[in-house]
Design a protein around this motif. Structure first.
Motif, PDB file in Angstrom:
ATOM      1  N   ALA A 108       0.830  -1.206   0.000  1.00 26.30           N
ATOM      2  CA  ALA A 108       0.000   0.000   0.000  1.00 26.30           C
ATOM      3  C   ALA A 108       0.862   1.253   0.000  1.00 26.30           C
ATOM      4  CB  ALA A 108      -0.934  -0.016   1.210  1.00 26.30           C
ATOM      5  N   ASP A 109       2.005   1.191   0.678  1.00 29.43           N
ATOM      6  CA  ASP A 109       2.907   2.348   0.704  1.00 29.43           C
ATOM      7  C   ASP A 109       3.406   2.672  -0.699  1.00 29.43           C
ATOM      8  OD1 ASP A 109       2.609   2.612   3.422  1.00 29.43           O
ATOM      9  OD2 ASP A 109       4.483   1.577   3.928  1.00 29.43           O
ATOM     10  N   TRP A 110       3.725   1.629  -1.463  1.00 27.35           N
ATOM     11  CA  TRP A 110       4.194   1.865  -2.831  1.00 27.35           C
ATOM     12  C   TRP A 110       3.096   2.500  -3.672  1.00 27.35           C
ATOM     13  CZ3 TRP A 110       8.452   2.388  -5.533  1.00 27.35           C
ATOM     14  CH2 TRP A 110       8.342   2.492  -6.915  1.00 27.35           C
ATOM     15  N   VAL A 111       1.874   1.968  -3.594  1.00 29.52           N
ATOM     16  CA  VAL A 111       0.762   2.525  -4.367  1.00 29.52           C
ATOM     17  C   VAL A 111       0.598   4.002  -4.048  1.00 29.52           C
ATOM     18  CG1 VAL A 111      -1.734   2.462  -4.713  1.00 29.52           C
ATOM     19  CG2 VAL A 111      -0.441   0.321  -4.593  1.00 29.52           C
ATOM     20  N   ALA A 112       0.619   4.346  -2.760  1.00 27.30           N
ATOM     21  CA  ALA A 112       0.435   5.743  -2.359  1.00 27.30           C
ATOM     22  C   ALA A 112       1.565   6.621  -2.865  1.00 27.30           C
ATOM     23  CB  ALA A 112       0.339   5.831  -0.836  1.00 27.30           C
ATOM     24  N   GLU A 113       2.794   6.136  -2.757  1.00 29.35           N
ATOM     25  CA  GLU A 113       3.947   6.945  -3.157  1.00 29.35           C
ATOM     26  C   GLU A 113       4.034   7.087  -4.667  1.00 29.35           C
ATOM     27  OE1 GLU A 113       8.753   7.222  -2.120  1.00 29.35           O
ATOM     28  OE2 GLU A 113       7.506   5.643  -1.261  1.00 29.35           O
ATOM     29  N   ALA A 114       3.816   5.984  -5.372  1.00 29.27           N
ATOM     30  CA  ALA A 114       3.961   5.987  -6.831  1.00 29.27           C
ATOM     31  C   ALA A 114       2.931   6.863  -7.509  1.00 29.27           C
ATOM     32  CB  ALA A 114       3.873   4.564  -7.371  1.00 29.27           C
ATOM     33  N   THR A 115       1.748   6.978  -6.907  1.00 28.06           N
ATOM     34  CA  THR A 115       0.671   7.717  -7.559  1.00 28.06           C
ATOM     35  C   THR A 115       0.499   9.128  -7.001  1.00 28.06           C
ATOM     36  OG1 THR A 115      -0.980   6.801  -6.020  1.00 28.06           O
ATOM     37  CG2 THR A 115      -0.558   5.581  -8.053  1.00 28.06           C
ATOM     38  N   SER A 116       1.368   9.517  -6.064  1.00 25.73           N
ATOM     39  CA  SER A 116       1.340  10.875  -5.515  1.00 25.73           C
ATOM     40  C   SER A 116       2.306  11.772  -6.274  1.00 25.73           C
ATOM     41  CB  SER A 116       1.732  10.864  -4.032  1.00 25.73           C
ATOM     42  OG  SER A 116       0.810  10.110  -3.271  1.00 25.73           O
ATOM     43  N   LYS A 117       2.111  13.061  -6.166  1.00 24.42           N
ATOM     44  CA  LYS A 117       2.990  14.029  -6.829  1.00 24.42           C
ATOM     45  C   LYS A 117       4.374  13.986  -6.199  1.00 24.42           C
ATOM     46  CE  LYS A 117       3.400  18.976  -7.902  1.00 24.42           C
ATOM     47  NZ  LYS A 117       2.730  20.295  -7.819  1.00 24.42           N
ATOM     48  N   GLN A 118       5.359  13.600  -7.005  1.00 22.73           N
ATOM     49  CA  GLN A 118       6.753  13.559  -6.563  1.00 22.73           C
ATOM     50  C   GLN A 118       7.565  14.717  -7.123  1.00 22.73           C
ATOM     51  OE1 GLN A 118       7.879  11.483  -4.311  1.00 22.73           O
ATOM     52  NE2 GLN A 118       5.952  10.345  -4.186  1.00 22.73           N
ATOM     53  N   ILE A 119       7.070  15.286  -8.224  1.00 19.58           N
ATOM     54  CA  ILE A 119       7.788  16.396  -8.847  1.00 19.58           C
ATOM     55  C   ILE A 119       6.784  17.226  -9.643  1.00 19.58           C
ATOM     56  CG2 ILE A 119       8.380  15.102 -10.947  1.00 19.58           C
ATOM     57  CD1 ILE A 119      11.143  16.492 -10.885  1.00 19.58           C
ATOM     58  N   SER A 120       7.003  18.515  -9.707  1.00 19.64           N
ATOM     59  CA  SER A 120       6.115  19.395 -10.460  1.00 19.64           C
ATOM     60  C   SER A 120       6.441  19.316 -11.945  1.00 19.64           C
ATOM     61  CB  SER A 120       6.270  20.838  -9.969  1.00 19.64           C
ATOM     62  OG  SER A 120       5.465  21.714 -10.742  1.00 19.64           O
ATOM     63  N   ASN A 121       5.394  19.265 -12.765  1.00 18.63           N
ATOM     64  CA  ASN A 121       5.593  19.242 -14.219  1.00 18.63           C
ATOM     65  C   ASN A 121       4.791  20.329 -14.921  1.00 18.63           C
ATOM     66  OD1 ASN A 121       3.056  18.214 -13.843  1.00 18.63           O
ATOM     67  ND2 ASN A 121       3.331  16.416 -15.135  1.00 18.63           N
ATOM     68  N   GLY A 122       4.406  21.351 -14.192  1.00 19.06           N
ATOM     69  CA  GLY A 122       3.652  22.442 -14.787  1.00 19.06           C
ATOM     70  C   GLY A 122       2.886  23.197 -13.714  1.00 19.06           C
ATOM     71  N   ASP A 123       2.061  24.117 -14.177  1.00 19.97           N
ATOM     72  CA  ASP A 123       1.357  24.996 -13.240  1.00 19.97           C
ATOM     73  C   ASP A 123      -0.105  24.635 -13.086  1.00 19.97           C
ATOM     74  OD1 ASP A 123       0.517  25.699 -15.735  1.00 19.97           O
ATOM     75  OD2 ASP A 123       1.069  27.825 -15.595  1.00 19.97           O
ATOM     76  N   GLY A 124      -0.459  23.368 -13.348  1.00 19.81           N
ATOM     77  CA  GLY A 124      -1.842  22.948 -13.165  1.00 19.81           C
ATOM     78  C   GLY A 124      -2.732  23.447 -14.271  1.00 19.81           C
ATOM     79  N   GLY A 125      -3.780  24.149 -13.907  1.00 22.32           N
ATOM     80  CA  GLY A 125      -4.701  24.663 -14.917  1.00 22.32           C
ATOM     81  C   GLY A 125      -5.557  23.556 -15.499  1.00 22.32           C
ATOM     82  N   GLU A 126      -5.921  23.692 -16.777  1.00 24.54           N
ATOM     83  CA  GLU A 126      -6.836  22.759 -17.431  1.00 24.54           C
ATOM     84  C   GLU A 126      -6.120  21.586 -18.087  1.00 24.54           C
ATOM     85  OE1 GLU A 126     -10.277  23.079 -17.302  1.00 24.54           O
ATOM     86  OE2 GLU A 126      -9.657  24.559 -15.806  1.00 24.54           O
ATOM     87  N   SER A 127      -4.819  21.548 -18.028  1.00 24.01           N
ATOM     88  CA  SER A 127      -4.076  20.456 -18.661  1.00 24.01           C
ATOM     89  C   SER A 127      -3.858  19.322 -17.682  1.00 24.01           C
ATOM     90  CB  SER A 127      -2.713  20.956 -19.166  1.00 24.01           C
ATOM     91  OG  SER A 127      -1.903  19.860 -19.583  1.00 24.01           O
ATOM     92  N   ASP A 128      -4.171  18.112 -18.096  1.00 24.29           N
ATOM     93  CA  ASP A 128      -3.906  16.938 -17.270  1.00 24.29           C
ATOM     94  C   ASP A 128      -2.465  16.471 -17.398  1.00 24.29           C
ATOM     95  OD1 ASP A 128      -6.368  15.997 -15.805  1.00 24.29           O
ATOM     96  OD2 ASP A 128      -7.203  16.293 -17.798  1.00 24.29           O
ATOM     97  N   TRP A 129      -1.642  17.234 -18.101  1.00 22.67           N
ATOM     98  CA  TRP A 129      -0.201  16.958 -18.181  1.00 22.67           C
ATOM     99  C   TRP A 129       0.587  17.973 -17.361  1.00 22.67           C
ATOM    100  CZ3 TRP A 129      -3.558  15.056 -21.549  1.00 22.67           C
ATOM    101  CH2 TRP A 129      -3.337  13.781 -22.047  1.00 22.67           C
ATOM    102  N   ALA A 130      -0.073  18.695 -16.472  1.00 19.27           N
ATOM    103  CA  ALA A 130       0.603  19.724 -15.670  1.00 19.27           C
ATOM    104  C   ALA A 130       0.137  19.693 -14.217  1.00 19.27           C
ATOM    105  CB  ALA A 130       0.351  21.101 -16.278  1.00 19.27           C
TER     106      ALA A 130
END
Length: 484
Positions: A242-264
């Motif tokens: 369960a720890d791996w699932v939580a860590e792997a699927t949580s934000k580990q690094i920023s890849n943008g400023d959010g907004g309407e893109s699901d790639w940020a």
């Protein structure tokens, strides 16, 4: 809490209303896909551990695998998570420590600092994807090529989508276990989930590439997502921590400023964070494993398109908000309409005209000019229901049966010498123009050859629906070989 699936081989099915989603909402989703011209090949929607709707656009079929492209990365990440749980690896392990023979003579500080966790989070410190350098490595040693690339930033501080980083995860696992990704995952992940027939592309030195190249069925994608939704438990047994699932699927690094893109929205360990508190694995041209914890739902999709955000927007607009916490009344009229819509899903063969008065003129064998595809001769013949095509290239002869305005399914080695399932058809866009279409139905790709005849000379214009590079190739010309 999500329902633990009890049948490890086949996911259980349920009516959508019983799991809190109306049939009419799924109809609206399918209608939006149609009106937006989104080329989906399949979808499978799970709620509360049940498949509540599924469909394949013919000629794509449930039993056929589909090439996942970068959705493969999430499976590679899972292999690393399993190795960490077994004590084989640590996320703090230095990347260089596994490859003393490929380590450069001079090691820059950023390369020295790179750890497995940086490979996982796409935070290696490179300024661009390393894959171009790996593909160009003359001796086929991709590890050596990766370690030779400049590391411009401190690892962990700068996101760059980097398939070479995922390859290195596969290479590390291969180094410490002596096994390929698939061999390692087979008893630990694939067998427990009842996933069979998986294949994975390899690098020149026989290491499975990790960052792409995995092929599995749509239901296998859905099972994978359901396993993560269930916090790593399957059929009552713990598969992933369960720890791996939580860590792997949580934000580990920023890849943008959010907004309407699901790639940020942030990046985990080879998983993307999404809007609506969801996360996903995804691959080029529309391969998705979308996990929606708040709705206790999973969506598996295969496709052949460029606008991947449009697919996610359609899910967010038509499906996600329609999910309710309790069962809904069953309306037979909506259920019948949904069943009809699912039965009608198809990507029809191009149909303009079934025949041309010039068919006899096109019939024959053509010697082709030198071309980048190494095609040498093309032979065309027609019968009542098909165009029979024989194409010779530097690998030998290839026979294609193209239906008159209808798909003919068959196996072919035309594409890079690998046997693949295809569906082929032909139509006449006008009396002087023959169009041959080939769908590679275990991939997103569809190729069309537009053939025009001028006297005894033929010209082939080749087009692809999708490509990482140019979609149209230079025309290939040929001349009719006259009977001796």
């Amino acid at each position: 809490m999500s329902l633990n699936v009890k049948n490890e081989l086949v996911l259980p099915r349920s009516k959508p209303e019983a799991q809190g989603l109306s049939s009419s909402a799924i109809v609206e989703f399918l209608e939006a896909v149609r009106t937006k011209n989104l080329e989906l090949h399949s979808f499978m929607l799970l709620r509360n551990g049940f498949v509540i709707s599924e469909g394949w656009w013919s000629p794509y079929e449930a039993e056929l695998p589909h090439l996942l492209f970068s959705l493969s990365k999430s499976f590679t990440s899972t292999a690393i998570g399993l190795a960490v749980s077994e004590g084989i690896l640590s996320l703090d392990d230095q990347v260089l420590s596994f490859f003393p023979d490929e380590t450069p003579s001079e090691v820059a500080p950023n390369l020295f600092a790179m750890q497995i966790r940086h490979l996982l989070m796409m935070g290696t410190g490179h300024s661009q994807d390393t894959m171009d350098s790996l593909w160009k490595q003359a001796n086929g040693n991709w590890v050596e090529a990766f370690l030779q690339q400049p590391v411009n930033y401190e690892p962990g501080t700068h996101f760059v989508y980097n398939s070479g980083a995922t390859y290195m995860l596969s290479a590390i696992l291969n180094k410490v276990t002596g096994q390929s990704l698939l061999d390692y995952l087979q008893p630990r992940l694939l067998n427990p989930l009842g996933i069979t027939g998986a294949t994975w592309e390899m690098c020149p030195r026989g290491i499975q590439v990790g960052g792409w190249g995995l092929s599995v069925t749509t239901e296998s994608i859905a099972k994978f997502g359901q396993l993560y939704l269930q916090q790593g438990i399957w059929n009552g047994a713990r598969i992933i921590s369960a720890d791996w699932v939580a860590e792997a699927t949580s934000k580990q690094i920023s890849n943008g400023d959010g907004g309407e893109s699901d790639w940020a929205q942030g990046y985990g360990y080879q998983f993307w964070n999404c809007r609506h508190e969801a996360y996903r694995g995804d691959g080029a041209f529309g391969q998705f494993c979308i996990v929606m914890p708040q709705q206790n739902a999973v969506m598996a999709i295969t496709a052949g398109l460029n606008d991947m955000q449009a697919v996610l927007n359609t899910v967010w607009t038509h499906l996600l908000p329609a999910m309710t916490p309790s069962a809904l009344p069953h309306y037979e009229e909506s259920a019948v309409l949904l069943a009809e819509k699912l039965q009608e899903l198809r990507l029809g063969a191009p149909q303009v005209a079934d025949s041309s008065p010039r068919e006899a003129e096109f019939t024959g064998s053509y010697q082709l000019e030198e071309n980048t595809l190494c095609w040498e001769t093309l032979t065309i013949a027609f019968d009542e229901s098909e165009a029979n095509i024989k194409l010779r290239n530097n690998k030998g002869d290839h026979h294609l049966r193209c239906g008159r305005g209808a798909w003919v399914e068959q196996a072919s080695r035309l594409n890079q010498g690998m046997e693949q399932r295809i569906a082929a058809s032909f139509t006449w866009s006008d009396p002087d123009t023959l169009e041959l279409t080939v769908r590679y139905i275990e991939t997103p790709f569809c190729h069309t050859a537009v053939c025009r005849l001028n006297g005894t000379q033929i010209t082939l214009e080749l087009k692809s629906n999708l490509s990482f590079g140019p979609r149209d190739l230079s025309p290939i010309r040929g001349r009719l070989q006259l009977a001796q």
